[in-house]
Scaffold this motif. Structure first.
Motif, PDB file in Angstrom:
ATOM      1  N   ARG A 207       2.878  27.641  80.015  1.00 13.91           N
ATOM      2  CA  ARG A 207       4.241  27.486  80.535  1.00 13.91           C
ATOM      3  C   ARG A 207       5.173  28.528  79.897  1.00 13.91           C
ATOM      4  NH1 ARG A 207       9.061  25.267  79.214  1.00 13.91           N
ATOM      5  NH2 ARG A 207       8.313  24.747  77.132  1.00 13.91           N
ATOM      6  N   VAL A 208       5.166  28.594  78.574  1.00 13.98           N
ATOM      7  CA  VAL A 208       6.042  29.552  77.900  1.00 13.98           C
ATOM      8  C   VAL A 208       5.537  30.985  78.129  1.00 13.98           C
ATOM      9  CG1 VAL A 208       7.131  30.195  75.718  1.00 13.98           C
ATOM     10  CG2 VAL A 208       6.665  27.793  76.198  1.00 13.98           C
ATOM     11  N   GLY A 229      -6.588  26.434  76.925  1.00 11.99           N
ATOM     12  CA  GLY A 229      -7.388  25.950  78.045  1.00 11.99           C
ATOM     13  C   GLY A 229      -8.428  24.956  77.559  1.00 11.99           C
TER      14      GLY A 229
HETATM   15  P1  NAD Z   1       4.297  26.808  73.143  1.00 13.86           P
HETATM   16  O1  NAD Z   1       3.919  27.677  74.270  1.00 13.86           O
HETATM   17  O2  NAD Z   1       5.020  25.542  73.440  1.00 13.86           O
HETATM   18  O3  NAD Z   1       5.228  27.568  72.063  1.00 13.86           O
HETATM   19  C1  NAD Z   1       4.904  28.826  71.518  1.00 13.86           C
HETATM   20  C2  NAD Z   1       6.170  29.531  71.077  1.00 13.86           C
HETATM   21  O4  NAD Z   1       7.047  29.695  72.176  1.00 13.86           O
HETATM   22  C3  NAD Z   1       6.982  28.854  69.985  1.00 13.86           C
HETATM   23  O5  NAD Z   1       7.355  29.818  69.011  1.00 13.86           O
HETATM   24  C4  NAD Z   1       8.200  28.335  70.707  1.00 13.86           C
HETATM   25  O6  NAD Z   1       9.352  28.340  69.897  1.00 13.86           O
HETATM   26  C5  NAD Z   1       8.375  29.312  71.826  1.00 13.86           C
HETATM   27  N1  NAD Z   1       9.046  28.681  72.975  1.00 13.86           N
HETATM   28  C6  NAD Z   1       9.000  27.378  73.348  1.00 13.86           C
HETATM   29  N2  NAD Z   1       9.717  27.174  74.476  1.00 13.86           N
HETATM   30  C7  NAD Z   1      10.221  28.370  74.837  1.00 13.86           C
HETATM   31  C8  NAD Z   1      11.050  28.807  75.913  1.00 13.86           C
HETATM   32  N3  NAD Z   1      11.501  27.983  76.852  1.00 13.86           N
HETATM   33  N4  NAD Z   1      11.365  30.122  75.959  1.00 13.86           N
HETATM   34  C9  NAD Z   1      10.919  30.969  75.024  1.00 13.86           C
HETATM   35  N5  NAD Z   1      10.151  30.602  73.979  1.00 13.86           N
HETATM   36  C10 NAD Z   1       9.792  29.327  73.873  1.00 13.86           C
HETATM   37  O7  NAD Z   1       2.930  26.562  72.423  1.00 13.86           O
HETATM   38  P2  NAD Z   1       2.631  25.514  71.287  1.00 13.86           P
HETATM   39  O8  NAD Z   1       2.828  24.124  71.827  1.00 13.86           O
HETATM   40  O9  NAD Z   1       3.352  25.904  70.045  1.00 13.86           O
HETATM   41  O10 NAD Z   1       1.073  25.786  71.074  1.00 13.86           O
HETATM   42  C11 NAD Z   1       0.100  25.148  71.857  1.00 13.86           C
HETATM   43  C12 NAD Z   1      -0.558  26.086  72.845  1.00 13.86           C
HETATM   44  O11 NAD Z   1      -0.885  27.315  72.237  1.00 13.86           O
HETATM   45  C13 NAD Z   1      -1.866  25.522  73.380  1.00 13.86           C
HETATM   46  O12 NAD Z   1      -1.973  25.750  74.762  1.00 13.86           O
HETATM   47  C14 NAD Z   1      -2.919  26.334  72.637  1.00 13.86           C
HETATM   48  O13 NAD Z   1      -4.146  26.426  73.287  1.00 13.86           O
HETATM   49  C15 NAD Z   1      -2.255  27.640  72.509  1.00 13.86           C
HETATM   50  N6  NAD Z   1      -2.816  28.378  71.387  1.00 13.86           N
HETATM   51  C16 NAD Z   1      -3.530  29.516  71.631  1.00 13.86           C
HETATM   52  C17 NAD Z   1      -4.096  30.219  70.567  1.00 13.86           C
HETATM   53  C18 NAD Z   1      -4.873  31.483  70.763  1.00 13.86           C
HETATM   54  O14 NAD Z   1      -5.093  32.171  69.781  1.00 13.86           O
HETATM   55  N7  NAD Z   1      -5.287  31.844  71.957  1.00 13.86           N
HETATM   56  C19 NAD Z   1      -3.905  29.747  69.275  1.00 13.86           C
HETATM   57  C20 NAD Z   1      -3.172  28.588  69.083  1.00 13.86           C
HETATM   58  C21 NAD Z   1      -2.614  27.929  70.143  1.00 13.86           C
END
Ligand code: NAD
Length: 468
Positions: A207-208, A229
């Protein structure tokens, strides 16, 4: 001229639009002055980051306990240790990575020399999630510094203790003319995303990621998107089920399942599922005792709304193991749901918590059909002694990574690209690929003016009337 600090400190607490603009302008001035380009500066910053991890280790560990109930031993292995290994790898190889590489010149262009010259991109933004709030912020920073960039680090507000410690430690240890921490929630990230960066490295959810990609498109800024995923597991009856269960329980219940590469669900025949469920029960007890809630080695869910989300996934399910939820303690027991239905809530989105559904299938063909009918996952895990089964899964499915006999550990191998494909992300990092992610490969061709072999390609291409 040396850039002046925008607000008497390069760590902006909560970043408003003007703060964000000033911060990026400040870092851009540093980059423009050439401060970050010499290899000596890059090495010094990598060593300083190493010191940050060592001297700040106890504070980081305490913050991780506060945010995630993460045990210090686990924090060392899965957060601090991973960044440390990346730093050491980068320091060992930086000279070679940063060298320009000569390439062959075709006859039509000879005599000439051609080379690829790596150059830093400029000012880059790293946005991190809360689940590995140290590793996923500082890991990309290793690449950004190694390649000579100025960096804005945006930690996740959902892990507030770790965010605060990082915002204090980074300016204490690193060159604050070139590295800044911008704390805050979505509004702070939104303000940052309005600025022009030279690369955005985002780890988080889809989403973000869409918001980030849209904002990046406005400035034509390239992105790396590290997403998540549902990472599936295939297990058959040719393996030692107890050994496989220990590996799965480790990968799944580490950080209370809040790991992007955690096994999300298992595909197995009913007979294998029954044996695996029993073995998972034994592994969970061996790891966390009879009451995982009393174990200092078992983590907590990061925030109330995630506890509520996970509890909702369990509604109507009959877990074979675990299933208890203590909302006040943000505790969810290590849980296994044997015989989960493909159309259940558990199988809709990435679980991101300590719940492991086992979906019954008739055999490998059906398992491959299930995997292929879904988005491409970040990882796929295979437990089989049959090379033919392993080969089929490799050939017939697509995922960011494949772990045969072990989940999650591929991210500890610096030579392996770490990243997704399709819905699980684009771009990759770790080791040399982190350097490449934050580097532009500049093409440089050098051709002497004499002899002028290009006379052959100058116009006129048709004979002139007077010369006929
Ligand atoms: P998230 O997408 O909610 O948030 C990530 C970042 O985006 C945070 O710093 C947050 O402050 C910022 N953010 C949140 N809302 C925003 C908005 N409206 N506009 C701009 N920025 C915004 O992710 P999360 O909940 O912190 O992490 C979980 C997700 O991350 C899971 O889907 C997980 O699989 C994924 N993940 C991927 C990896 C990888 O290395 N591929 C590692 C860890 C987590």
């Amino acid at each position: 001229p040396a850039p002046t600090d925008p607000a008497g400190g390069s760590s902006a607490r909560s970043t408003s639009g003007t703060d964000a603009a000033r911060l990026v302008a400040f870092l851009r001035a540093t980059f423009g002055s050439g401060t970050t380009k010499p290899l000596a500066w890059r090495r010094a910053q990598l060593r300083a980051l190493r010191r940050l991890l060592i001297e700040g280790g106890p504070d980081l560990e305490a913050a991780l306990v506060s945010d995630l109930g993460k045990s210090p031993a686990e924090a060392q292995v899965s957060e601090i240790g991973v960044v440390m290994a990346e730093i050491d790898h980068a320091l060992r190889h930086l000279r070679r990575w940063a060298r320009s590489v000569p390439v062959v010149v075709p006859y039509a262009v000879a005599p000439a020399t051609a080379r690829v010259v790596p150059e830093p991109l400029g000012v880059v933004l790293v946005i991190a999630p809360w689940n590995y709030p140290v590793q996923l912020l500082l890991g990309p920073l290793v690449g950004a510094l190694a390649s000579g960039n100025a960096v804005v680090l945006k930690p996740s507000e959902v892990a507030p203790a770790t965010s605060a410690v990082l915002a204090r430690l980074v300016p204490e240890h690193l060159d604050s003319r070139a590295v800044a921490v911008a704390e805050g929630a979505a509004d702070a990230t939104t303000a940052l995303l309005e600025q022009r960066f030279d690369h955005i490295f985002f780890t988080g959810g889809a989403r973000v990621a869409r918001i980030v990609a849209r904002a990046a498109a406005e400035h034509l800024t390239p992105t790396t998107l590290e997403l998540g995923g549902k990472s599936p597991v295939w297990i058959d009856d040719t393996v030692d089920v107890d050994a496989a269960a220990r590996r799965l329980a480790w990968g799944k219940f580490m950080n209370a399942g809040q790991t992007c590469v955690a096994p999300d669900y298992v595909l197995a025949t009913p007979a294998v599922a029954a044996r695996l469920t029993a073995a998972l029960g034994r592994a969970i007890t061996a790891f966390y005792g009879d009451d995982p809630g009393a174990s200092a080695d078992y983590g907590r869910i990061v925030a109330d709304q995630h506890v509520a989300r996970l509890a909702a996934l369990l509604e109507g399910e009959q877990p074979a193991i675990g299933g208890s939820v203590d909302r006040a303690a943000r505790y969810i027991a290590p849980t296994v749901v044997d015989g989960a239905r493909l159309d259940s809530a558990l199988m809709a989105d990435e679980i991101f918590g300590p719940i492991l559904p086992i979906v019954h299938v008739a055999g490998l063909d059906e398992a491959i059909r299930v995997i292929r009918s879904r988005e491409k996952p970040l990882a796929l895990y295979v437990f089989t002694a049959m090379r033919s089964v392993e080969r089929r899964l490799l050939r017939e499915t697509s995922s960011g990574a494949v772990g045969v006999g072990v989940p999650s550990a591929h991210l500890l191998v610096p030579g392996l690209p770490f990243g997704g494909v399709g819905a699980s992300g684009s771009g990759a990092y770790h080791g040399k690929r982190s350097f490449d992610t934050f580097t532009h490969e500049k093409a440089v061709l050098r051709k002497p003016l004499a002899p002028d072999t290009f006379a052959l390609v100058y116009p006129p291409f048709t004979p002139r009337r007077e010369s006929v």
